[in-house]
Design an enzyme around this catalytic site. Structure first.
Site, PDB file in Angstrom:
ATOM      1  N   SER A  27      65.425  48.104  75.618  1.00  0.00           N
ATOM      2  CA  SER A  27      66.885  48.025  75.594  1.00  0.00           C
ATOM      3  C   SER A  27      67.426  47.812  77.009  1.00  0.00           C
ATOM      4  CB  SER A  27      67.456  49.298  74.941  1.00  0.00           C
ATOM      5  OG  SER A  27      68.820  49.133  74.626  1.00  0.00           O
ATOM      6  N   GLU A  64      65.335  40.644  71.073  1.00  0.00           N
ATOM      7  CA  GLU A  64      65.858  41.577  70.066  1.00  0.00           C
ATOM      8  C   GLU A  64      67.177  42.124  70.600  1.00  0.00           C
ATOM      9  OE1 GLU A  64      65.958  45.268  70.064  1.00  0.00           O
ATOM     10  OE2 GLU A  64      65.540  45.349  72.207  1.00  0.00           O
ATOM     11  N   HIS A  88      64.738  47.867  68.666  1.00  0.00           N
ATOM     12  CA  HIS A  88      65.525  48.937  68.058  1.00  0.00           C
ATOM     13  C   HIS A  88      65.223  49.033  66.555  1.00  0.00           C
ATOM     14  CE1 HIS A  88      67.766  47.895  71.726  1.00  0.00           C
ATOM     15  NE2 HIS A  88      68.246  49.125  71.701  1.00  0.00           N
TER      16      HIS A  88
END
Length: 311
Positions: free
Chosen positions: A118, A215, A281
């Site tokens: 992330s 992602e 995630h």
């Protein structure tokens, strides 16, 4: 100029010290304690750095002031007793501290394992560009996606201790968005962070020869469109050999809204694209090595490393 393989840090062994630090958002202390217990159960010696439980005096989304987060991260990395540094959580904040790091000091500390996903995409890119170091796009110590997910734990544990046993990466449900097979050097991470890094001091000058991993979470279809379009307009996808797509949690119904955007924006590049590979995630998230040569097989739904993630 094509991407070249990066230096792989040594694998971890029982007794290795792993420092958990918070370069981004604030942690929930109970979850941090649970994450440290898991690492301890693997035979590691986990330590929480001094700043990890701090809060910024004004901005609730930051784990302390920028200078303190940068110093905490750097002190952990430069500690000769530390073998790996694991981010405590994502959120936001790595962009605010990454330019405060002393890259000569980090380089002098030698290759170590960096783990996170992330917001840690910022650090992965910087470590590749500034240090030439391979890193792990994997779970973070205080995140529920680590503390409550046995499959994610096992993927990371295997990668850290037995990287030869984690050479072929894939999950049931992975499929070809664009068929084909490609070889390249893994790089990438969170789409919105890769877009935000464009034109910064740590941005790559070329993606040629790279297998791009993408992602994200919490981005509507038009925001995904905008981010991908920005990468395309900036030439950031020129020369990529293939694309692996992970999870798109909270980005809207996948088949109806997300998948059409991904196909329309990426199919025209003319390279193999695999979707639902199972990283980022999501539940049962795979740990993805960045900076290593690999082969992407879209029809088989696999990414096969040519060298173990760690030396």
């Amino acid at each position: 100029m094509s991407l070249t393989a990066l230096t792989r840090p040594p694998r971890l062994r029982p007794g290795a010290r792993i420092a958990v630090t918070a370069p981004s958002g604030p942690v929930v202390e109970e979850r941090l304690a649970a994450g440290l217990d898991i690492l301890r159960g693997w035979g590691l010696d986990p330590i929480a750095t001094p700043q990890v439980t701090e809060r910024h005096p004004r901005f609730r989304y930051l784990a302390g002031e920028d200078e303190k987060r940068a110093r905490d991260f750097q002190d952990a990395w430069c500690d000769p007793a530390v073998d790996a540094v694991m981010c405590a959580r994502g959120g936001y904040g790595a962009q605010r501290m990454v330019d405060l790091l002393d890259w000569e000091a980090l380089r002098a500390a030698g290759p170590k394992v960096l783990i996170g996903y992330s917001d840690a995409t910022v650090l992965h890119e910087a470590f590749a560009v500034r240090l030439g170091l391979s890193t792990l796009y994997g779970p973070m110590a205080s995140a529920l996606s680590f503390t409550a997910d046995r499959a994610a734990q096992e993927s990371l544990r295997t990668t850290l201790f037995e990287p030869e046993a984690a050479m072929t990466l894939g999950r049931p449900g992975a499929r070809a968005l664009v068929p084909g097979r490609a070889r390249g050097l893994t790089f990438g991470g969170c789409l919105s962070l890769l877009t935000a890094e464009l034109a910064t001091a740590h941005a790559r000058v070329s993606s040629a020869g790279g297998l791009l991993l993408l992602e994200d979470i919490g981005e509507d279809d038009y925001r995904l469109d905008r981010a991908l379009t920005q990468l395309l307009r900036a030439g950031r996808l020129e020369g990529v050999t293939g694309i692996a797509l992970g999870s798109w949690q909270e980005c809207g119904p996948y088949e109806e809204r997300v998948r059409p955007v991904l196909y329309e924006r990426l199919a025209g590049i003319g390279v193999p694209v695999v979707e639902n590979l199972g990283f980022g995630h999501c539940e049962n998230a795979l740990t993805m090595p960045l900076g290593v040569p690999a082969v992407l097989d879209a029809e088989e739904g696999t990414l096969t490393l040519e060298t173990p993630a760690l030396a």
